[in-house]
Each structure stands twice: as C-alpha cells, then as structure tokens.
Motif scaffolding. Structure first.
Motif, PDB file in Angstrom:
ATOM      1  N   ALA A 282       0.845  -1.190   0.000  1.00 38.84           N
ATOM      2  CA  ALA A 282       0.000   0.000   0.000  1.00 38.84           C
ATOM      3  C   ALA A 282       0.884   1.245   0.000  1.00 38.84           C
ATOM      4  CB  ALA A 282      -0.897   0.005   1.235  1.00 38.84           C
ATOM      5  N   PRO A 283       0.651   2.156  -0.921  1.00 41.48           N
ATOM      6  CA  PRO A 283       1.448   3.381  -0.923  1.00 41.48           C
ATOM      7  C   PRO A 283       1.116   4.232   0.301  1.00 41.48           C
ATOM      8  CG  PRO A 283      -0.302   3.539  -2.535  1.00 41.48           C
ATOM      9  CD  PRO A 283      -0.329   2.137  -1.993  1.00 41.48           C
ATOM     10  N   GLU A 284       2.120   4.866   0.833  1.00 44.27           N
ATOM     11  CA  GLU A 284       1.932   5.704   2.020  1.00 44.27           C
ATOM     12  C   GLU A 284       1.404   7.076   1.593  1.00 44.27           C
ATOM     13  OE1 GLU A 284       4.690   7.213   5.664  1.00 44.27           O
ATOM     14  OE2 GLU A 284       5.128   5.295   4.729  1.00 44.27           O
TER      15      GLU A 284
END
Length: 125
Positions: free
Chosen positions: A69-71
């Motif tokens: 998951a991208p931050e």
C-alpha cells in the motif's frame, strides 16, 4: 484430480525428454514439501535447469506481485505527545497526574499554606 500428481505444465526441451519421469518425480517432491510447510493451495514456482534438476524459486506471492500500500503523504498522524494529551496513550511517567488540582496538592507539603498577605518585612541589619 489432485494437483499433487499433475503432469508437467510446460513441454521439456528435446534433450530432457528421456528424463521426463525423474523431473516429474522431483516436481511431486517439491509439491509435497510446499504442502507440508505452507499448506495446500499456496502458489509456488519451480525452475528446471539444463541438467534436469528442479529448484524452488519462490513460495507464496510472486516477488513482483507483493501487495504494498502506498503511504499517503497528506495523512494526519498525531504525535506521541498529542496522543498522550488526549488520553490515547498512557504517560511515560506512571505517577504523573492529569488533574491540575491533584498536581498542585502533590507539589506543596501539607504543612505549608500560602496566604495572600502584604509585602514582606524588611530584613534586620
């Protein structure tokens, strides 16, 4: 049909065709190993080298398909001090109190009372 004894999925090069049974037997052994370690239904990948030896390359998700998951750079993350202040976390000092009345009572000994009075007398010379 159980996939444990399934035939080889890809065709072998012509020079490995005489060893098809032994390569298939190695594949069955790897399938048994993966089932014993990770359980049934876990994806894995094997590689066959030029001599006909079968190697296990990965178990589980392929390295290029691992979900990450991208931050979010704009997401609000409260600091530890803020979380302590709102009572979400316990204080690092177990004797610390959030009640100002109780804190003031703990700071001064019981025998000393401060009263509002006039200016102090001049010292003796």
């Amino acid at each position: 049909m159980d996939t444990l004894l399934a035939p080889l999925a890809s065709p072998l090069p012509s020079y490995l065709e005489p060893y098809r049974f032994w390569i298939w037997l190695q594949m069955v052994a790897w399938r048994l190993y993966v089932r014993a370690v990770k359980g049934r239904g876990i994806p894995f990948m094997t590689v066959i080298d030029r001599q006909g030896t079968v190697y296990l390359k990965w178990i589980g998700h392929p390295p290029h398909e691992v979900p990450q998951a991208p931050e979010d750079p704009l997401a609000f993350r409260p600091s530890k001090a803020f979380r302590i202040a709102i009572g979400d976390l316990d204080s690092a000092y177990p004797g610390e109190s959030r009640n100002p009345v109780q804190r003031a009572a703990n700071e001064y000994p019981r025998g000393i009372h401060f009263t509002k009075s006039g200016p102090l007398p001049l010292p003796d010379i």
